[in-house]
Design an enzyme around this catalytic site. Sequence first.
Site, short mmCIF file in Angstrom:
data_model
loop_
_atom_site.label_atom_id
_atom_site.label_comp_id
_atom_site.label_asym_id
_atom_site.label_seq_id
_atom_site.Cartn_x
_atom_site.Cartn_y
_atom_site.Cartn_z
N ASP A 1 0.81 -1.21 0.00
CA ASP A 1 0.00 0.00 0.00
C ASP A 1 0.85 1.27 0.00
O ASP A 1 0.32 2.36 -0.03
CB ASP A 1 -0.93 -0.02 1.23
CG ASP A 1 -2.07 0.98 1.12
OD1 ASP A 1 -2.52 1.27 -0.01
OD2 ASP A 1 -2.52 1.50 2.16
N SER B 1 -7.15 5.58 -0.27
CA SER B 1 -7.32 4.34 -1.03
C SER B 1 -8.79 3.94 -1.03
O SER B 1 -9.45 3.99 0.01
CB SER B 1 -6.49 3.22 -0.40
OG SER B 1 -5.12 3.55 -0.38
N GLN C 1 -4.64 -0.85 -7.56
CA GLN C 1 -5.36 -0.03 -6.59
C GLN C 1 -5.99 1.17 -7.27
O GLN C 1 -5.41 1.76 -8.18
CB GLN C 1 -4.41 0.48 -5.49
CG GLN C 1 -5.09 1.28 -4.39
CD GLN C 1 -4.08 1.89 -3.43
OE1 GLN C 1 -3.54 2.96 -3.67
NE2 GLN C 1 -3.82 1.20 -2.34
#
Length: 282
Positions: free
Chosen positions: A201, A225, A275
């Site tokens: 991440d 996110s 993502q």
Amino acid sequence: MIAQLETLLTVEELDRDLYRGARQPEGRGRVFGGQVIAQALMAAARSADAERVPHSLHAYFMRPGDEDIPIIYRVNRDHDGGSFSTRRIVAFQRGEPILNMAASFQKLEQGLSHQFDMPNVPSPEDLPPEAEERRKVADKVPERLREFFIRPRPFETRHASPWAPLEDKPQEPVQNIWFKAVAPVSSGPEMHRAMLAWASDMYLLGTTMRPHGLSWIRPNVQSASLDHALWFHDDVRVDDWLLYAMDAPWSSRGRGFNRGMIFARDGRLVASVAQEGLMRVR
């Protein structure tokens, strides 16, 4: 730092398929998304046979996590087949879901094999540590963010692509970053995969900001996110150097899309990431 991260990612079993994830010591504000994903993966792994390892996860962030309280994880055993096991995990705080994730586990087998080549970039030994680069410009960071900007992190990172966190010059939406744990990881493969999920991440959302000359430090930028997908391809050790090769092919409508490939030092493609993130200029 690494011992602290191992403790953070070791979830506590409260009942069958119900777990509690610890809070980050001295954490403030919003929980890092990688932490929630990694703890959810550790909870799901506790419900799968040891011979089955995770090969993919798909997560949606619904609410920001609160650093002040632990997170509760509920695991649903949706399917156990001859080769694959599927789990659904919901993370809760104060009775409300903050993350919904599906994870799939596979009994390892042999198969046809190919992969993309690792990008040709400078080796980590030829690049300065990011921590040093941060300290050089720390006095230019807003005071409210300065402590977070320079605080020690569990992973050492070195940028193999141009990196200037305080500049607003548009850059190519591509990043190549070496990273590894700052100390050896004493736990087994399950912890290495969880730490890789944690690290996956990092930097992704920043990739889609590069062509717009933006960063999370700018006070008029809102970012978060929205979802996160990770595929495990091969065995991995996070205390050896790994190359995170990222690109961001699209952004519009307040969102940016990012992709990543994670390579071991020997050139093996060990994981892939995708993502989508919220990206607004107020």
